[in-house]
Design a protein around this motif. Structure first.
Motif, PDB file in Angstrom:
ATOM      1  N   SER A 108     -12.589 -30.340  10.739  1.00 24.95           N
ATOM      2  CA  SER A 108     -11.962 -29.626   9.626  1.00 24.95           C
ATOM      3  C   SER A 108     -11.320 -28.357  10.163  1.00 24.95           C
ATOM      4  CB  SER A 108     -12.983 -29.295   8.539  1.00 24.95           C
ATOM      5  OG  SER A 108     -14.040 -28.496   9.051  1.00 24.95           O
ATOM      6  N   VAL A 109     -10.271 -27.884   9.489  1.00 26.52           N
ATOM      7  CA  VAL A 109      -9.490 -26.747   9.982  1.00 26.52           C
ATOM      8  C   VAL A 109      -9.262 -25.744   8.851  1.00 26.52           C
ATOM      9  CG1 VAL A 109      -7.288 -26.023  11.003  1.00 26.52           C
ATOM     10  CG2 VAL A 109      -8.326 -28.198  11.695  1.00 26.52           C
ATOM     11  N   LYS A 110      -9.546 -24.489   9.115  1.00 27.97           N
ATOM     12  CA  LYS A 110      -9.246 -23.419   8.167  1.00 27.97           C
ATOM     13  C   LYS A 110      -7.745 -23.392   7.893  1.00 27.97           C
ATOM     14  CE  LYS A 110     -10.048 -18.424   7.653  1.00 27.97           C
ATOM     15  NZ  LYS A 110     -10.606 -17.218   8.317  1.00 27.97           N
ATOM     16  N   GLU A 111      -7.373 -23.302   6.626  1.00 27.86           N
ATOM     17  CA  GLU A 111      -5.973 -23.464   6.239  1.00 27.86           C
ATOM     18  C   GLU A 111      -5.060 -22.375   6.790  1.00 27.86           C
ATOM     19  OE1 GLU A 111      -2.628 -23.465   3.007  1.00 27.86           O
ATOM     20  OE2 GLU A 111      -3.808 -21.878   3.947  1.00 27.86           O
ATOM     21  N   VAL A 157      -7.342 -29.454   5.743  1.00 21.89           N
ATOM     22  CA  VAL A 157      -7.461 -28.003   5.836  1.00 21.89           C
ATOM     23  C   VAL A 157      -8.295 -27.483   4.673  1.00 21.89           C
ATOM     24  CG1 VAL A 157      -5.372 -27.624   7.170  1.00 21.89           C
ATOM     25  CG2 VAL A 157      -5.228 -27.743   4.679  1.00 21.89           C
ATOM     26  N   THR A 158      -8.958 -26.339   4.911  1.00 23.73           N
ATOM     27  CA  THR A 158      -9.944 -25.827   3.958  1.00 23.73           C
ATOM     28  C   THR A 158      -9.569 -24.451   3.429  1.00 23.73           C
ATOM     29  OG1 THR A 158     -11.256 -24.932   5.784  1.00 23.73           O
ATOM     30  CG2 THR A 158     -11.823 -27.146   4.995  1.00 23.73           C
ATOM     31  N   ASN A 159     -10.140 -24.120   2.293  1.00 19.75           N
ATOM     32  CA  ASN A 159      -9.768 -22.932   1.530  1.00 19.75           C
ATOM     33  C   ASN A 159     -10.179 -21.631   2.210  1.00 19.75           C
ATOM     34  OD1 ASN A 159      -8.502 -21.847  -0.699  1.00 19.75           O
ATOM     35  ND2 ASN A 159     -10.315 -21.904  -1.999  1.00 19.75           N
ATOM     36  N   ASN A 180     -16.984 -23.366  -3.876  1.00 18.25           N
ATOM     37  CA  ASN A 180     -18.386 -23.193  -4.239  1.00 18.25           C
ATOM     38  C   ASN A 180     -19.332 -23.362  -3.054  1.00 18.25           C
ATOM     39  OD1 ASN A 180     -17.612 -22.925  -6.989  1.00 18.25           O
ATOM     40  ND2 ASN A 180     -17.568 -25.154  -7.196  1.00 18.25           N
ATOM     41  N   ASN A 181     -20.494 -22.777  -3.214  1.00 21.56           N
ATOM     42  CA  ASN A 181     -21.553 -22.892  -2.220  1.00 21.56           C
ATOM     43  C   ASN A 181     -22.295 -24.214  -2.416  1.00 21.56           C
ATOM     44  OD1 ASN A 181     -24.309 -22.546  -1.036  1.00 21.56           O
ATOM     45  ND2 ASN A 181     -23.555 -20.504  -0.594  1.00 21.56           N
ATOM     46  N   PRO A 182     -22.493 -25.009  -1.362  1.00 19.84           N
ATOM     47  CA  PRO A 182     -23.146 -26.315  -1.537  1.00 19.84           C
ATOM     48  C   PRO A 182     -24.604 -26.232  -1.984  1.00 19.84           C
ATOM     49  CG  PRO A 182     -22.863 -25.804   0.792  1.00 19.84           C
ATOM     50  CD  PRO A 182     -22.095 -24.774   0.035  1.00 19.84           C
ATOM     51  N   TYR A 183     -25.269 -25.081  -1.804  1.00 16.78           N
ATOM     52  CA  TYR A 183     -26.664 -24.936  -2.218  1.00 16.78           C
ATOM     53  C   TYR A 183     -26.793 -24.490  -3.666  1.00 16.78           C
ATOM     54  CZ  TYR A 183     -27.817 -25.528   2.673  1.00 16.78           C
ATOM     55  OH  TYR A 183     -27.946 -26.045   3.940  1.00 16.78           O
ATOM     56  N   ASP A 184     -25.730 -23.916  -4.219  1.00 14.83           N
ATOM     57  CA  ASP A 184     -25.700 -23.483  -5.608  1.00 14.83           C
ATOM     58  C   ASP A 184     -24.239 -23.298  -5.981  1.00 14.83           C
ATOM     59  OD1 ASP A 184     -25.703 -22.155  -8.057  1.00 14.83           O
ATOM     60  OD2 ASP A 184     -27.422 -20.886  -7.563  1.00 14.83           O
ATOM     61  N   LEU A 185     -23.727 -24.175  -6.831  1.00 14.36           N
ATOM     62  CA  LEU A 185     -22.297 -24.194  -7.128  1.00 14.36           C
ATOM     63  C   LEU A 185     -21.820 -22.950  -7.853  1.00 14.36           C
ATOM     64  CD1 LEU A 185     -21.901 -27.931  -8.196  1.00 14.36           C
ATOM     65  CD2 LEU A 185     -21.606 -26.911  -5.933  1.00 14.36           C
ATOM     66  N   GLU A 186     -22.734 -22.153  -8.381  1.00 15.40           N
ATOM     67  CA  GLU A 186     -22.337 -20.920  -9.046  1.00 15.40           C
ATOM     68  C   GLU A 186     -22.317 -19.729  -8.092  1.00 15.40           C
ATOM     69  OE1 GLU A 186     -24.668 -20.215 -12.548  1.00 15.40           O
ATOM     70  OE2 GLU A 186     -23.399 -21.545 -13.733  1.00 15.40           O
ATOM     71  N   ARG A 187     -22.552 -19.978  -6.825  1.00 17.57           N
ATOM     72  CA  ARG A 187     -22.577 -18.901  -5.840  1.00 17.57           C
ATOM     73  C   ARG A 187     -21.406 -19.036  -4.864  1.00 17.57           C
ATOM     74  NH1 ARG A 187     -27.450 -15.934  -5.724  1.00 17.57           N
ATOM     75  NH2 ARG A 187     -28.971 -16.800  -7.196  1.00 17.57           N
ATOM     76  N   THR A 188     -21.087 -17.912  -4.235  1.00 19.27           N
ATOM     77  CA  THR A 188     -19.964 -17.895  -3.307  1.00 19.27           C
ATOM     78  C   THR A 188     -20.321 -18.577  -1.992  1.00 19.27           C
ATOM     79  OG1 THR A 188     -18.432 -16.479  -2.079  1.00 19.27           O
ATOM     80  CG2 THR A 188     -20.642 -15.607  -2.448  1.00 19.27           C
ATOM     81  N   CYS A 189     -19.306 -19.149  -1.383  1.00 21.89           N
ATOM     82  CA  CYS A 189     -19.434 -19.743  -0.051  1.00 21.89           C
ATOM     83  C   CYS A 189     -19.074 -18.728   1.022  1.00 21.89           C
ATOM     84  CB  CYS A 189     -18.527 -20.953   0.065  1.00 21.89           C
ATOM     85  SG  CYS A 189     -16.770 -20.544  -0.082  1.00 21.89           S
ATOM     86  N   GLY A 190     -18.644 -17.528   0.605  1.00 22.09           N
ATOM     87  CA  GLY A 190     -18.229 -16.524   1.573  1.00 22.09           C
ATOM     88  C   GLY A 190     -16.760 -16.653   1.926  1.00 22.09           C
ATOM     89  N   GLY A 191     -16.318 -15.767   2.808  1.00 16.48           N
ATOM     90  CA  GLY A 191     -14.932 -15.784   3.223  1.00 16.48           C
ATOM     91  C   GLY A 191     -14.743 -14.949   4.473  1.00 16.48           C
ATOM     92  N   SER A 192     -13.619 -15.076   5.125  1.00 21.10           N
ATOM     93  CA  SER A 192     -12.520 -15.865   4.609  1.00 21.10           C
ATOM     94  C   SER A 192     -12.577 -17.334   5.015  1.00 21.10           C
ATOM     95  CB  SER A 192     -11.187 -15.268   5.079  1.00 21.10           C
ATOM     96  OG  SER A 192     -11.103 -15.290   6.512  1.00 21.10           O
ATOM     97  N   GLY A 203     -14.492 -19.549   4.171  1.00 16.62           N
ATOM     98  CA  GLY A 203     -15.457 -20.125   3.241  1.00 16.62           C
ATOM     99  C   GLY A 203     -15.294 -21.608   2.998  1.00 16.62           C
ATOM    100  N   GLY A 204     -14.050 -22.094   3.019  1.00 12.55           N
ATOM    101  CA  GLY A 204     -13.857 -23.528   2.869  1.00 12.55           C
ATOM    102  C   GLY A 204     -14.501 -24.289   4.009  1.00 12.55           C
ATOM    103  N   GLU A 205     -14.383 -23.760   5.221  1.00 10.39           N
ATOM    104  CA  GLU A 205     -15.047 -24.360   6.369  1.00 10.39           C
ATOM    105  C   GLU A 205     -16.560 -24.334   6.190  1.00 10.39           C
ATOM    106  OE1 GLU A 205     -13.387 -25.552   9.782  1.00 10.39           O
ATOM    107  OE2 GLU A 205     -12.612 -26.110   7.824  1.00 10.39           O
TER     108      GLU A 205
END
Length: 527
Positions: A127-130, A171-173, A192-204, A206-208
Motif C-alpha cells: 500500500s502507498v500513502k497518497e 493509495v491511502t488517505n 477510521n481506526n480499525p480498533y474503534d471506528l469512532e476514533r482517529t487513525c492518526g496522520g498524516s 493515517g490511511g496506511e
C-alpha cells in the motif's frame, strides 16, 4: 532565561485557536453512526504472514502471487467500507502484475537465492500513502483542487519497492496537505481506526496505519515530519520507522518540502511485522543503505538502555496516560530481566519546550534565507485562499478545506518572524546532550504520544501533543514505533525506541525483541 510573556501567548495559541474553531464547528458536524461496528476477524491465513514470509512462499511456489494479491484485495473490499483508508485502488493492474510474477517464477532457472537477491519482495502486495507519486494514481493529498491530478511517474521510493518486486494495490488517505495528526480531508473524507471506528487513525500517514492495522495490507510507505509515521502506527497497533535523515529519498511527494523543513522530513516503512522493517528500509534506502549498518548483527545485551517517562511538564501537552506509563515500565522490566541490562531513567529539562522547539525550527529559513512556503499558499494550490472567508464558509459547511488546515494556517500567521533565542538555545543543548547520551550503542524509550487513540476531531483540542514525536525529527534521530499490546479500552499501547544518528539497526533489533515479548500487532477483529 525563561520564555517571555509574548512567546508564551504565541505558543498557547497553538492550543487556543484550534479549540475555538472546534467549538464553533463541532455542533454543526453530523453525528457519526456505526461506531459500535467492529472489523471482521481475519480468516485467510495468508493475511497473517509477514512480507518476508510471503515472498519466500511465492519464490518456492508454495503459493502464487495471484493468490496472495487476491487475498488482500478481498480483505480490502471487506474492511475498507468501514475504514475509508484506501482512496483509490488498482486491483486489476495488480492481478495482472501478480500473474506476470507467477509466470516469471515458473520459468526461472536461476534458483531461489538469485531471485531473493534481485527481487526480495517479488509478488508481495504493497500500500502507498497518497502523497507519494504512484504512476496512474491520484496525488491530491486531500486537496479538492487536485482531485483530477494523476501521477505520470513513480516517486523514487515507490520505484525502488516496485523494482524489488512489490505490487502496489492502491493509495491511502492522508490529512489535508499532510500537516495534521488526523487523516481527514474534504476530497476523500475521514479514515477510521480499525480498533474503534469512532476514533482517529492518526496522520498524516493515517490511511496506511488504518489499512495495515486492519489486516488489509502487510507493508506500506509513510512520511514523517512531526510524527506522521509514528502516530498512526501507535494508534493502529503496528510498526513504523522514522529513518535518519539523508538515507531514504523524500522526492516525489506532494506537497514538495520547502525551506529548512527537508532537514526534518523522513520517508520510511510501515508494517505489521517487525521482521519486515529492516529489509524494507534496505530497499527504500537504495544506494544510501551503506550509510546504515543494516547487515551488522546486534547483540542487545551489549547496548546501553535509557527511559524517559514524560516531557517534564509542558505548557501545551497533556500528561502521559497512566496505561502508557505502565506499559513502558513493563518494557523496562522485561529488558532488564531478559537481557540482564540496566535501564537507566534519565530526564532532559529541555523536553518541556519540545513543541516550541519543533514549531520554531520548522519555520526557520534555509541557508539562502528563504523561508518555508506558507501553508495558506499550499492550500490555494496556485489560486488564492482568504482564511477569514474560509472560516465563515466552514460554519455553513461550504469550505473546501478542513478545520484543521484552516486552524493551522491561522496559527502560522501568528508566529513571529524572529525565532526565540531561548528556544534555539534549548534545542542546541538538547541536541548535544542527547547525542552524547546515545552515542553509537545507546537506546532510549520515550512515549509515542501522551494519550491513546482519541475520538475523531479531538486532536484539535490538543495539537501540542505532537511534541512527543516532533522533537525527534528536529534532533534527526532514528525512531522505531513499537506496539505493546492493548489497553483496557482495547486500544493499542506503544513506545518509541530511539537511537543515535545512523544507528537505525539498533532500534530495528529492539523492535523485533519487543514483538517477541509483547506479541506485536493484534487482529482488531478478535480483540
Amino acid at each position: 532565561m525563561a520564555l517571555k510573556l509574548g512567546e508564551r501567548v504565541e505558543y498557547c495559541l497553538a492550543v487556543l485557536v484550534p479549540r475555538l474553531l472546534l467549538a464553533l464547528f463541532k455542533l454543526l458536524s453530523p453525528r457519526r453512526s456505526g461506531g459500535s461496528k467492529r472489523l471482521p476477524p481475519i480468516e485467510n491465513p495468508l493475511l497473517t504472514l509477514s512480507a518476508m514470509q510471503l515472498a519466500q512462499k511465492i519464490r518456492r511456489r508454495e503459493v502464487t502471487s495471484v493468490e496472495v494479491v487476491q487475498a488482500y484485495i478481498d480483505r480490502i473490499q471487506e474492511v475498507n467500507p468501514l475504514l475509508n483508508a484506501v482512496v483509490k485502488d488498482r486491483f486489476s493492474s495488480a492481478l495482472l502484475e501478480a500473474a506476470q510474477v507467477d509466470k516469471k517464477i515458473k520459468e526461472n532457472n536461476e534458483g531461489e537465492e538469485v531471485v531473493k537477491d534481485r527481487f526480495p519482495l517479488l509478488g508481495v502486495p504493497l500500500s502507498v500513502k497518497e502523497s507519494f507519486s504512484l504512476e496512474g494514481m491520484p496525488n491530491a493529498t486531500g486537496l479538492i483542487s487536485r482531485a483530477k491530478f494523476i501521477s505520470s511517474v513513480d516517486s523514487p521510493v515507490v520505484g525502488l519497492l516496485k523494482r524489488a518486486g512489490a505490487i502496489p494495490l492502491g493509495v491511502t488517505n492522508t490529512s489535508e496537505l499532510c500537516m495534521w495528526l488526523e487523516s481527514n480531508n474534504h476530497l476523500y473524507g475521514i479514515t477510521n481506526n480499525p480498533y474503534d471506528l469512532e476514533r482517529t487513525c492518526g496522520g498524516s500517514s493515517g490511511g496506511e496505519g488504518s489499512i495495515i492495522g486492519g489486516g488489509a495490507a502487510v507493508i506500506g510507505i509513510g512520511s514523517d515530519i512531526g510524527g506522521s509515521i509514528r502516530i498512526p502506527c501507535f494508534f493502529n497497533g503496528i510498526f513504523g520507522h522514522k529513518t535518519t535523515r539523508g538515507v531514504v529519498s523524500n522526492d516525489g511527494q506532494f506537497p514538495e518540502i520547502s525551506g529548512v523543513r527537508d532537514n526534518y522530513l523522513s520517508t520510511g516503512p510501515i508494517c505489521r511485522y517487525a521482521e519486515d522493517l529492516l529489509p524494507l528500509l534496505k530497499i527504500m534506502a537504495g544506494p544510501n543503505a551503506d550509510k546504515l549498518s543494516l547487515s551488522v548483527k546486534v547483540d542487545l545485551k551489549k547496548l546501553r538502555f535509557f527511559t524517559i517517562v514524560d516531557d517534564g511538564g509542558s505548557l501545551v501537552t497533556m500528561p502521559v496516560d497512566h496505561q502508557l506509563i505502565e506499559a513502558q515500565k513493563r518494557v523496562v522490566a522485561r529488558l532488564e530481566a531478559d537481557l540482564g541490562v540496566t535501564v537507566k531513567e534519565v530526564s532532559f529539562p529541555q523536553l518541556k519546550y519540545a513543541f516550541q522547539i519543533w514549531n520554531t525550527l520548522m519555520a526557520l529559513p534555509d541557508r539562502d534565507g528563504k523561508p518555508p512556503r506558507p501553508f495558506v499558499e499550499l492550500m490555494a494550490d496556485g489560486g488564492s485562499v482568504w482564511l477569514i472567508w474560509e472560516v465563515i464558509k466552514s460554519i455553513f459547511r461550504r469550505s473546501e478545506h478542513t478545520v484543521a488546515a484552516i486552524g493551522f494556517a491561522l496559527f502560522e500567521k501568528t508566529q513571529s518572524s524572529v525565532p526565540s533565542p531561548f528556544i534555539l538555545k534549548q534545542k542546541e543543548e538538547l541536541q548535544r546532550e542527547m547525542d552524547e547520551l546515545l552515542g553509537t550503542d545507546g537506546v532510549l524509550l520515550y512515549p509515542s504520544h501522551p494519550v491513546l487513540a482519541p475520538k475523531h476531531h479531538h486532536p484539535l483540542f490538543t495539537p501540542g501533543n505532537v511534541a512527543y514525536t516532533g522533537i525527534m525529527n528536529i534532533l534527526n534521530l532514528p525512531v522505531t514505533q513499537c506496539p505493546l499490546g492493548l489497553s483496557k479500552e482495547r486500544l493499542p499501547l506503544g513506545v518509541q525506541v530511539v537511537a543515535g544518528k545512523f544507528q537505525d539497526h539498533l532500534t530495528l533489533a529492539v523492535a523485533q525483541h519487543l514483538e517477541m515479548t509483547f506479541g506485536g500487532w493484534r487482529d482488531p477483529g478478535v480483540v
